[in-house]
Design a protein around this motif. Structure first.
Motif, short mmCIF file in Angstrom:
data_model
loop_
_atom_site.label_atom_id
_atom_site.label_comp_id
_atom_site.label_asym_id
_atom_site.label_seq_id
_atom_site.Cartn_x
_atom_site.Cartn_y
_atom_site.Cartn_z
N ASP A 197 -7.70 7.25 -2.08
CA ASP A 197 -8.08 5.85 -1.86
C ASP A 197 -6.89 5.02 -1.39
O ASP A 197 -6.98 4.24 -0.44
CB ASP A 197 -8.66 5.24 -3.14
CG ASP A 197 -10.07 5.71 -3.44
OD1 ASP A 197 -10.72 6.30 -2.54
OD2 ASP A 197 -10.53 5.51 -4.58
N GLU A 198 -5.76 5.19 -2.06
CA GLU A 198 -4.57 4.43 -1.68
C GLU A 198 -4.04 4.88 -0.31
O GLU A 198 -3.54 4.06 0.47
CB GLU A 198 -3.48 4.56 -2.74
CG GLU A 198 -3.83 3.93 -4.09
CD GLU A 198 -4.13 2.44 -4.02
OE1 GLU A 198 -3.73 1.78 -3.03
OE2 GLU A 198 -4.77 1.92 -4.95
N SER A 199 -4.16 6.17 -0.02
CA SER A 199 -3.75 6.66 1.31
C SER A 199 -4.61 6.05 2.40
O SER A 199 -4.10 5.66 3.47
CB SER A 199 -3.85 8.19 1.36
OG SER A 199 -2.95 8.78 0.45
N ALA A 200 -5.91 5.94 2.14
CA ALA A 200 -6.81 5.30 3.10
C ALA A 200 -6.44 3.83 3.29
O ALA A 200 -6.43 3.31 4.42
CB ALA A 200 -8.26 5.44 2.65
N ASP A 201 -6.12 3.14 2.18
CA ASP A 201 -5.71 1.74 2.27
C ASP A 201 -4.44 1.59 3.11
O ASP A 201 -4.33 0.67 3.93
CB ASP A 201 -5.47 1.16 0.87
CG ASP A 201 -6.75 0.95 0.09
OD1 ASP A 201 -7.83 0.97 0.70
OD2 ASP A 201 -6.66 0.74 -1.14
N GLU A 234 0.83 -1.21 0.00
CA GLU A 234 0.00 0.00 0.00
C GLU A 234 0.86 1.26 0.00
O GLU A 234 0.52 2.26 -0.63
CB GLU A 234 -0.95 0.01 1.20
CG GLU A 234 -1.94 -1.15 1.24
CD GLU A 234 -2.87 -1.21 0.03
OE1 GLU A 234 -3.03 -0.19 -0.68
OE2 GLU A 234 -3.45 -2.29 -0.22
N LYS A 280 -8.54 11.24 -6.44
CA LYS A 280 -9.34 10.17 -5.87
C LYS A 280 -8.49 8.93 -5.63
O LYS A 280 -8.56 8.32 -4.56
CB LYS A 280 -10.52 9.83 -6.76
CG LYS A 280 -11.41 8.74 -6.17
CD LYS A 280 -12.56 8.39 -7.05
CE LYS A 280 -13.49 7.36 -6.43
NZ LYS A 280 -12.91 6.31 -5.65
N LEU A 281 -7.69 8.54 -6.62
CA LEU A 281 -6.84 7.36 -6.45
C LEU A 281 -5.82 7.57 -5.34
O LEU A 281 -5.55 6.67 -4.55
CB LEU A 281 -6.14 7.00 -7.76
CG LEU A 281 -6.99 6.29 -8.81
CD1 LEU A 281 -6.18 6.05 -10.09
CD2 LEU A 281 -7.51 4.96 -8.27
N GLU A 283 0.74 6.87 -6.79
CA GLU A 283 -0.39 7.79 -7.02
C GLU A 283 -0.02 9.24 -6.68
O GLU A 283 -0.59 10.16 -7.25
CB GLU A 283 -1.61 7.35 -6.21
CG GLU A 283 -2.21 6.04 -6.66
CD GLU A 283 -2.57 6.01 -8.14
OE1 GLU A 283 -2.92 7.07 -8.71
OE2 GLU A 283 -2.50 4.91 -8.73
#
Length: 197
Positions: free
Chosen positions: A165-169, A147, A161-162, A154
């Protein structure tokens, strides 16, 4: 600062809040004299309605409230006093006058930590989190690494958005890793506070 002290009692409610955790610790009352003493001494002083005199919190227990800031509410008839507590706030020995612990709270992240801990402690076959704990430390650490790489990739692009999303993951899997190692965000906060000094 304009303060509207009560016309009959000469007092104003003072809500005491921990400057770091943002938890409400207690409610006291101030008159002009206790307010002035608080400003001068940088230690919160109240007017004790039961004793009929000024009372500096901690004068007997040693559990002082070090002043950080004072704010007025929109009507100027109550105060929010931000402090650094030097020990338990309540006279009964608890952190707050509501018998709550004065632990750091990271909002939804604290809720998420509790969910992750629950999935770890009460695993089910349907839980992704439980499946990671079952696979062990190597798999959990690997997921954090994957991650992190995706966040870096990204970050170089313009797709917000990506990136988010990847930061949240990454953050989600990092919270799992912390739990797997027996730690929480509060432990990380302590390290950051020590470095900040």
């Amino acid at each position: 600062m304009t303060i509207k002290f009560d016309e009959q009692t000469g007092l104003v409610p003072a809500i005491i809040q921990d400057a770091q955790t943002k938890n409400v610790l207690m409610l006291g009352y101030m008159n002009q004299e206790s307010y002035d003493k608080t400003i001068d001494s940088k230690m919160v002083t109240f007017y004790s309605r039961s004793k009929g005199r000024l009372w500096t919190k901690g004068e007997e227990s040693g559990n002082f409230l070090k002043l950080v800031s004072i704010k007025n509410d929109c009507d100027n008839d109550s105060l929010l006093i931000s402090v650094l507590p030097q020990g338990p706030t309540c006279h009964k020995g608890t952190d707050t006058c509501w018998a709550e612990t004065n632990d750091a709270n990271f909002g939804f992240l604290t809720t998420l930590e509790a969910v992750i801990k629950s999935r770890k402690d009460n695993p089910s076959d349907e839980s992704y989190v439980a499946s990671l704990f079952k696979k062990g430390m190597n798999k959990i650490a690997q997921k954090v690494g994957e991650e992190a790489v995706e966040v870096v990739i990204e970050a170089k692009d313009d797709n917000e958005k990506l990136f988010l999303d990847e930061s949240a993951d990454l953050l989600f899997h990092y919270l799992i890793l912390l739990q797997a190692k027996g730690y929480t965000l509060s432990d990380i906060e302590k390290v950051l506070k020590q470095r900040h000094k």
